[in-house]
Design a protein around this motif. Structure first.
Motif, mmCIF file in Angstrom:
data_model
loop_
_atom_site.group_PDB
_atom_site.id
_atom_site.type_symbol
_atom_site.label_atom_id
_atom_site.label_comp_id
_atom_site.label_asym_id
_atom_site.label_seq_id
_atom_site.Cartn_x
_atom_site.Cartn_y
_atom_site.Cartn_z
ATOM 1 N N UNK A 1 0.828 -1.207 0.000
ATOM 2 C CA UNK A 1 0.000 0.000 0.000
ATOM 3 C C UNK A 1 0.863 1.258 0.000
ATOM 4 N N UNK A 2 0.502 2.199 -0.844
ATOM 5 C CA UNK A 2 1.124 3.522 -0.837
ATOM 6 C C UNK A 2 0.285 4.410 0.080
ATOM 7 N N UNK A 3 0.821 4.774 1.271
ATOM 8 C CA UNK A 3 0.009 5.513 2.246
ATOM 9 C C UNK A 3 -0.463 6.874 1.733
ATOM 10 N N UNK A 4 0.256 7.454 0.791
ATOM 11 C CA UNK A 4 -0.167 8.752 0.265
ATOM 12 C C UNK A 4 -1.534 8.629 -0.407
ATOM 13 N N UNK A 5 -1.726 7.538 -1.121
ATOM 14 C CA UNK A 5 -2.973 7.366 -1.857
ATOM 15 C C UNK A 5 -3.912 6.379 -1.153
ATOM 16 N N UNK B 1 -3.723 3.350 -1.393
ATOM 17 C CA UNK B 1 -4.061 2.336 -2.384
ATOM 18 C C UNK B 1 -2.840 1.468 -2.666
ATOM 19 N N UNK B 2 -3.080 0.247 -3.103
ATOM 20 C CA UNK B 2 -1.971 -0.593 -3.546
ATOM 21 C C UNK B 2 -2.184 -0.960 -5.015
ATOM 22 N N UNK B 3 -1.186 -1.586 -5.622
ATOM 23 C CA UNK B 3 -1.237 -1.951 -7.040
ATOM 24 C C UNK B 3 -1.696 -0.771 -7.887
ATOM 25 N N UNK B 4 -1.114 0.369 -7.674
ATOM 26 C CA UNK B 4 -1.558 1.572 -8.390
ATOM 27 C C UNK B 4 -1.284 1.472 -9.880
ATOM 28 N N UNK B 5 -2.262 1.878 -10.684
ATOM 29 C CA UNK B 5 -2.155 1.712 -12.137
ATOM 30 C C UNK B 5 -1.606 2.950 -12.845
ATOM 31 N N UNK B 6 -1.114 3.927 -12.092
ATOM 32 C CA UNK B 6 -0.553 5.108 -12.743
ATOM 33 C C UNK B 6 0.636 4.684 -13.611
ATOM 34 N N UNK B 7 0.602 5.064 -14.884
ATOM 35 C CA UNK B 7 1.709 4.717 -15.778
ATOM 36 C C UNK B 7 1.759 3.249 -16.150
ATOM 37 N N UNK B 8 0.645 2.542 -15.970
ATOM 38 C CA UNK B 8 0.625 1.134 -16.370
ATOM 39 C C UNK B 8 -0.537 0.896 -17.326
ATOM 40 N N UNK B 9 -0.419 -0.146 -18.145
ATOM 41 C CA UNK B 9 -1.447 -0.474 -19.115
ATOM 42 C C UNK B 9 -2.341 -1.590 -18.569
ATOM 43 N N UNK C 1 -3.815 -4.073 -20.073
ATOM 44 C CA UNK C 1 -3.581 -5.431 -20.568
ATOM 45 C C UNK C 1 -2.388 -6.100 -19.888
ATOM 46 N N UNK C 2 -1.463 -5.310 -19.353
ATOM 47 C CA UNK C 2 -0.297 -5.916 -18.707
ATOM 48 C C UNK C 2 -0.490 -6.052 -17.195
ATOM 49 N N UNK C 3 -1.221 -5.120 -16.589
ATOM 50 C CA UNK C 3 -1.415 -5.177 -15.142
ATOM 51 C C UNK C 3 -0.127 -4.910 -14.382
ATOM 52 N N UNK C 4 -0.158 -5.155 -13.087
ATOM 53 C CA UNK C 4 0.987 -4.807 -12.248
ATOM 54 C C UNK C 4 2.155 -5.787 -12.449
ATOM 55 N N UNK C 5 1.862 -7.084 -12.440
ATOM 56 C CA UNK C 5 2.949 -8.070 -12.471
ATOM 57 C C UNK C 5 3.802 -7.953 -13.733
ATOM 58 N N UNK C 6 3.147 -7.902 -14.886
ATOM 59 C CA UNK C 6 3.912 -7.820 -16.127
ATOM 60 C C UNK C 6 4.646 -6.496 -16.274
ATOM 61 N N UNK C 7 4.118 -5.449 -15.652
ATOM 62 C CA UNK C 7 4.807 -4.156 -15.701
ATOM 63 C C UNK C 7 6.060 -4.199 -14.841
ATOM 64 N N UNK C 8 5.930 -4.779 -13.642
ATOM 65 C CA UNK C 8 7.085 -4.847 -12.749
ATOM 66 C C UNK C 8 8.148 -5.791 -13.326
ATOM 67 N N UNK C 9 7.699 -6.948 -13.822
ATOM 68 C CA UNK C 9 8.649 -7.905 -14.404
ATOM 69 C C UNK C 9 9.448 -7.239 -15.525
ATOM 70 N N UNK C 10 8.745 -6.511 -16.375
ATOM 71 C CA UNK C 10 9.424 -5.825 -17.482
ATOM 72 C C UNK C 10 10.421 -4.797 -16.938
ATOM 73 N N UNK C 11 10.000 -4.022 -15.925
ATOM 74 C CA UNK C 11 10.881 -2.961 -15.419
ATOM 75 C C UNK C 11 12.173 -3.560 -14.869
#
Lengths: 563, 191
Positions: A309-313, A315-323, A325-335
């Motif tokens: 969780x990001x306490x500022x928002x 929220x967790x698994x925030x989708x800012x700057x993510x697509x 179709x890829x979701x969080x896991x595929x975005x992090x794996x790629x990064x």
């Protein structure tokens, strides 16, 4: 995170492990000039190339001549790309009538693609014509990757040959890796990508009017052919501004999987080739395992952070700057994958990642791009760390260090230190310069510690020849274009030149047969030592800078502070 | 000098090979085997290009499903994200505003949670998808605006089910729904 996410990651890792020996064995045959299945298909072309260009493929040269050829070829490539961009409006295939590129941006882009960095201060769809993308950038995508492989080959020959000064023929190495490895793989990948929806055409941009009546200009172009080599050659420069987050560059989860695999494919397989060519497959797997452990560790930390969780928002698994179709896991794996390899393409915006995920990416950059790393460059960077490790181990037991039967002496260690210090100097000094000058601070998109992270990431990316960015930073200014340009040059050739000097010096030495006192470099003890050396060198050099950026941001975020 | 001559010649040969022959060959094959994809997966009706299946669009009308927030407002020239960091005040304000507007527009209670992708902007600014949850959230609003009778609303719900894309080959990526294609079908719902 779900089991489904873990399965996707496992599948990716499994594919990587299985393809490593397959492609690695093939590349060994190509580089040693042995028979392989593509020789009957493309061998005639190789012979024609030598005949037309007047290269004698049997003639080998010493490291200085080899380096001279390499540098001449790279400088030439730089100049041509530099000039082509500045006269873009007079060249064909410019359907959108894009104007000439300013000199500082041309300089930056030409250096960027020549050094295999592929940092992008420009937005492809609004800056460069199809002609430049194809004849300018795609060509450098190929030959900069082939250059990396060539440097690695001299190092391999330096290690495996004895009492000679011959390290191979640059033109032959360049031709073979382009013709038999990069082109065939790109060919297959490009077509697979088109099947998923990546575009490949020469038509002008299309004007669409949607059902609500609003209009949209949709860019076109020969994207697939460039994206294939951009991934395979660890280049990373996107056809479009959003890089592999753009639906035309990476339309489906399957295209995402293919592109991600292509990033690590050649660098990983080269570890096997290395083992084969130095005469010990085990040695190659040892290097592979070190890289694998560092990658998994980074991935675990990054995933944990992004799902927390990001306490500022709140929220967790925030989708800012993510697509979606890829979701969080595929975005992090790629990064993680793209910063491990010096690829630098992105499928999410790294600037918007959680502070610790950003930290993992930055650590991958600052330790010198050796976790698989760039095509060729990752492995020769790793050999630098191996030299340092055997040197340190030698100091501990009071014995002259050896690596694969070659004595590691003062000259090798001096060169290794230069190769480590050159990029580090760029990262720290250039970041400091940008942090205290108005022209440096003018480009920031975020304030507070995240602003500093944007600067630090930029120069880490430049020096590591990665090319990914905390893209909020507006780097298309004279200040940044020039500074980043020099950063990329130092990061590339400040490593290549010492590596080739080491190769030249090692080749001259005799090979000492292993004895009972030999320090083994292919067991778990060595794996741990090597990891420790990489982390200590990286840690000691960069911990202060990293704590001012992502680390302090993470701590402040926990208290809900915004900037 | 010899090195320079060879450099120039090798450079020319490799440019022809990788910069001309290779991309042209791929273009030829792509246009032959996958013409629809190679040309941008365009949706054409009555000779007019409505858009690309792959490129997200902005929908403002309350009668249509809305897409994700976009840092470039779905203008592809050029694509991109907001690049706001995880402690950005500006992003925080945007998110609060978006959350509130979506709750109001869809007549949701004030503490209703909104799917993450609907309050955060995408990486490309052109994300064509939203989650099925984000589509379901908008069903009541759309049905009301279009004066749908219960049977039509049911059709709309089954449309969402039908158009939801599962993970590819059941293995890769996330469940998602294409907003543009959904809206095209939405217009076809009759009594």
């Amino acid at each position: 995170m779900t089991t489904f996410d873990l399965i996707q990651i496992a599948l990716f890792l499994l594919a990587l492990i299985l393809l490593t020996p397959a492609l690695g064995a093939f590349m060994t045959k190509v580089f040693s000039g042995e028979k392989h299945f593509l020789k009957p298909v493309l061998g005639w072309l190789e012979r024609i190339i030598y005949r037309v260009t007047g290269v004698n493929p049997d003639e080998e040269s010493n490291w200085k001549t080899y380096l001279a050829g390499l540098l001449t070829f790279n400088i030439l490539g730089f100049l041509i790309l530099f000039i082509l961009q500045m006269i873009q409006s007079h060249l064909p295939f410019n359907t959108e009538k894009l104007p000439n590129v300013p000199w500082h941006l041309s300089f930056n882009t030409a250096v960027s693609f020549m050094t295999n960095t592929n940092w992008q201060s420009y937005a492809g769809e609004t800056t460069l014509s199809y002609f430049i993308q194809m004849i300018g950038l795609t060509v450098q995508n190929f030959v900069s990757a082939a250059t990396g492989i060539a440097v690695l080959l001299t190092l391999i020959r330096g290690v495996s040959r004895k009492t000679t000064d011959k390290l191979g023929n640059f033109w032959v190495d360049l031709t073979r890796s382009t013709l038999y490895i990069l082109i065939p793989l790109s060919f297959v990948l490009a077509l697979l990508l088109v099947s998923q929806g990546v575009i490949q055409n020469f038509t002008p941009y299309v004007k669409a009017t949607n059902i609500e009546g609003t209009s949209q200009i949709i860019p076109m172009g020969p994207a697939a052919s460039q994206i294939a080599i951009k991934q395979l050659g660890t280049n990373g420069g996107g056809f479009f501004n959003a890089n592999s987050a753009h639906p035309f560059e990476n339309p489906t989860p399957f295209s995402n999987f293919l592109e991600m695999l292509s990033i690590l494919l050649i660098p990983a397989a080269l570890t096997y080739t290395y083992g084969k060519m130095v005469g010990s497959v085990r040695q190659g797997w040892t290097v592979f395992v070190v890289m694998f452990i560092l990658m998994i560790a980074g991935l675990a930390i990054s995933l944990h952070s992004e799902y927390a969780t990001n306490p500022v928002f709140g929220a967790h698994s925030m989708m800012e700057g993510k697509e979606t179709r890829f979701g969080v896991t595929n975005s992090v794996l790629w990064s993680v994958v793209t910063t491990d390899a010096s690829n630098g393409s992105v499928n999410s915006m790294h600037d918007s990642l959680s502070p610790v995920s950003g930290l993992v990416a930055m650590v991958n950059l600052v330790i010198g791009e050796v976790v698989y790393g760039g095509v060729g460059s990752g492995l020769y960077g790793m050999v630098i760390f191996i030299i340092l490790t055997v040197f340190i181990a030698g100091l501990m037991v009071g014995r002259t260090p050896e690596y694969l039967g070659k004595k590691i002496e003062a000259f090798e260690v001096q060169m290794a230190i230069i190769a480590v210090l050159a990029p580090s100097t760029v990262i720290l000094l250039f970041s400091a310069l940008a942090s205290i000058t108005p022209s440096g601070l003018a480009g920031l998109n975020n304030s507070g510690p995240h602003g500093f992270s944007e600067i630090l990431y930029t120069f880490a990316s430049a020096a590591g020849n990665n090319g990914s960015a905390f893209a909020g930073l507006n780097a298309n200014t004279v200040f940044y274009n020039i500074l980043i340009g020099f950063g990329m040059l130092i990061g590339r050739f400040g490593v290549i030149i010492p590596v080739m000097a080491i190769a030249g010096n090692l080749a001259k030495k005799k090979i000492t047969p292993p004895s009972s006192g030999t320090f083994h470099t292919d067991n778990w003890l060595f794996v741990m030592l090597l990891i420790a050396v990489i982390l200590i060198v990286g840690g000691l050099t960069f911990f202060p800078a990293l704590s001012l950026g992502p680390i302090v941001e993470h701590l402040l975020m926990q208290s809900g502070i915004t900037f | 000098m010899k090195t320079l001559f060879i450099s120039v010649k090798i450079f020319l040969v490799l440019t022809i090979l990788t910069g001309i022959i290779y991309p042209l060959l791929i273009t030829g094959l792509a246009q032959l085997i996958f013409p629809h994809q190679a040309n941008g997966s365009m949706v054409i009706q009555n000779g007019k290009v409505l858009g690309s299946e792959l490129i997200g669009q902005n929908f403002n009308n309350r009668k249509y499903f809305w897409s994700r927030p976009s840092a470039v407002n779905y203008n592809p020239l050029p694509s991109g994200g907001s690049n706001y960091g995880p402690t950005s005040k500006a992003l925080k304000q945007q998110v609060i505003y978006r959350e509130k507007s979506l709750q109001e527009a869809n007549s949701l209670p004030q503490n209703a949670s909104i799917p993450s992708e609907m309050i955060f902007a995408s990486a490309s600014g052109l994300d064509p998808h939203i989650s099925p949850q984000a589509a379901l959230m908008q069903v009541d609003r759309i049905s009301k605006e279009r004066n749908f009778i219960p049977k039509q609303k049911e059709k709309l719900l089954s449309l969402i089910t039908n158009l939801t894309e599962k993970p590819q080959f059941r293995l890769f990526g996330e469940e998602r729904i294409n907003v543009f294609l959904l809206n095209l079908e939405l217009d076809k719902i009759t009594r």
